[in-house]
Design an enzyme around this catalytic site. Sequence first.
Site, PDB file in Angstrom:
ATOM      1  N   MET A 199       7.482  -0.052  -2.291  1.00  0.00           N
ATOM      2  CA  MET A 199       7.099  -0.174  -0.879  1.00  0.00           C
ATOM      3  C   MET A 199       8.283  -0.033   0.085  1.00  0.00           C
ATOM      4  SD  MET A 199       3.914  -2.801  -0.576  1.00  0.00           S
ATOM      5  CE  MET A 199       4.960  -4.214  -0.303  1.00  0.00           C
ATOM      6  N   SER A 226       2.356   1.789   4.069  1.00  0.00           N
ATOM      7  CA  SER A 226       0.898   1.610   4.182  1.00  0.00           C
ATOM      8  C   SER A 226       0.208   2.973   4.204  1.00  0.00           C
ATOM      9  CB  SER A 226       0.555   0.812   5.447  1.00  0.00           C
ATOM     10  OG  SER A 226       1.276  -0.390   5.525  1.00  0.00           O
ATOM     11  N   GLY A 248       8.725   0.372   9.463  1.00  0.00           N
ATOM     12  CA  GLY A 248       7.851   1.396  10.032  1.00  0.00           C
ATOM     13  C   GLY A 248       6.636   1.622   9.161  1.00  0.00           C
TER      14      GLY A 248
END
Length: 593
Positions: A199, A226, A248
């Site tokens: 991630m 995401s 971000g």
Amino acid sequence: MDRIDHYKELIYAANLNWTVLTATACTASGLVIFMKWFGHQQSRKKIQRAKARRETSLQRAEHAVLQFQNSHPETDPDLILSLSLADLSKRLKDGTLTPQAVFHSYLGKTLEVNGRLNCCTEILLESLDQLENIDTCKDGLLYGIPVSIKDNMAYKGHDSTCGVLCKLDLPAPDDSVLVKVLKRQGAIPFVKTNVPQSMLNFDCGNPIYGHTLNPHNHQKTPGGSSGGEGALIGGGGSILGLGSDIGGSIRIPASFCGICGFKPTVNRLSLKGASSCNRGQKSVLSSLGPLAKDVDSLALFMQALLCDYMFTLDPTVPPIPFNQQVYQSGKPLRIGYYENDGYAMPSPSMSRALRETKVLLERAGHTLVPFSPPRVAYAMHELVVKGIAADGCATILGHMKGGPVDPCLQAQITPYSLPQGLKKIFSILLKPIFPRISAAFDGLRGVGSVQNLWRQHADVEDYCNEVMAEWRRCELDVLLCPMIGPAYNHNYPAKLTSTVSYTILYNLLNFPAGVVPVTTVTAEDEEELRHYVGNYEDLWDKLYKKAVCDGEGLPVAVQCVSLPWQDELCLRFMREVERLVREEERRRSEGLE
């Protein structure tokens, strides 16, 4: 003769020892090879089990959709999917639509979008049980609304993998705080979405679930971390999603996929139950926040979650309800703006998006004031990189053990894994020709001691105060700045961590920030990109030109920022930008230019 026998015995003993040593070495080597093979087999089985769980959930979801369609042929999924969140919520409340019809319409669309984009990690089949009892939450602000959640959000009985193998087969013992609040407000979390491995990357691929594609162009990434959320919502399979953002990770997928995304002030929404691969790192903080197709949806999400139930579940969250008055305010704003942060030169479409939005805001009566974020290169190298890599990258590398590195992360991970001395040598050698890359290598060495870590934290505080002092000097309400875009070609984000200066700066500062799509890449933008040289004319600038090429027609956004705890003001500014852009589009379509 005795001496000869003695020598024979010594030679025999030496040969015996050598044989023993050789056998021991061979055994040890064989054991190492076996352990690696065994570990590889275990990793492969873990991945196979995860994929099997996903496939089972997709098949059962497809069966549920077909059953509903056969028993309710009067349902019009296209109509339901065309409604805004506000309209959908209104119809659910007044009974003209049922939660069952809405849920199965979105579930069916999710399956279709996932088939094209590979954006889902698992359908949460417990949502079917929740649907049966949904009328107990009829007073909730999100009654009957299907909501997608990022992979790292804890949902009882399901993994939060973060795209790494070491987090597989570790189902959450309970729902995260925000999942509990969503359910209490009548929302139905129904699907988990894909993320990049670890991630800490703004691509979207991992060795478990594979790569996610951009809904507008399959040759492009949807962004990250995401990214599954951005792709699913941008593709129409979800109307509202929950993501997380440390550099971000909400805003980049929103920008790349042509939707809206909002990163609140840290701990405005509870972080309890959100998994991470760098927990404990305090220099650059993560926030949880929403992604949706319009700003009003983001605001409704925030209003729903900022409730007494969340404040009770997590007493560390300040009990500050959503300020509707600030969000609805229409007073003119004093808006700072900048087109280039001096570190990563924006693409032609990014610059044009900002300039055109500035003109619309000025025409609407707002005051626009030039603003320069101070010392961005210093902030990136000394505060961001050294903060995130304070441990010399040991934590993130520890999470990567036991499995392969995904291609979308390889270029980023390779420098992390270099010995500290080699990082220092590269930093020295590169300094005369590539000063930015040199400083990044130096930052990846970490801080070296607890004393240095405390000093680094103090430097972060000092920098935040410096930026806020400049903000006050300019007497700003909010700030308009460029947003990373358009969507990159696959596997380029790992090579271009430099470009996150536009987003990660506001994680470092802990300023609320959100993105609104305002335009698309034109043929003129592509032509101008051919002459792009960048601020440093270094390797990163050359790679950036390749990363964003062939983007004609892709969405481009701007970023809206406010001071900490002024989340409603940031959303109000975002809504104003959205309103002005829509009005301008309507004027142009009607030939009123």
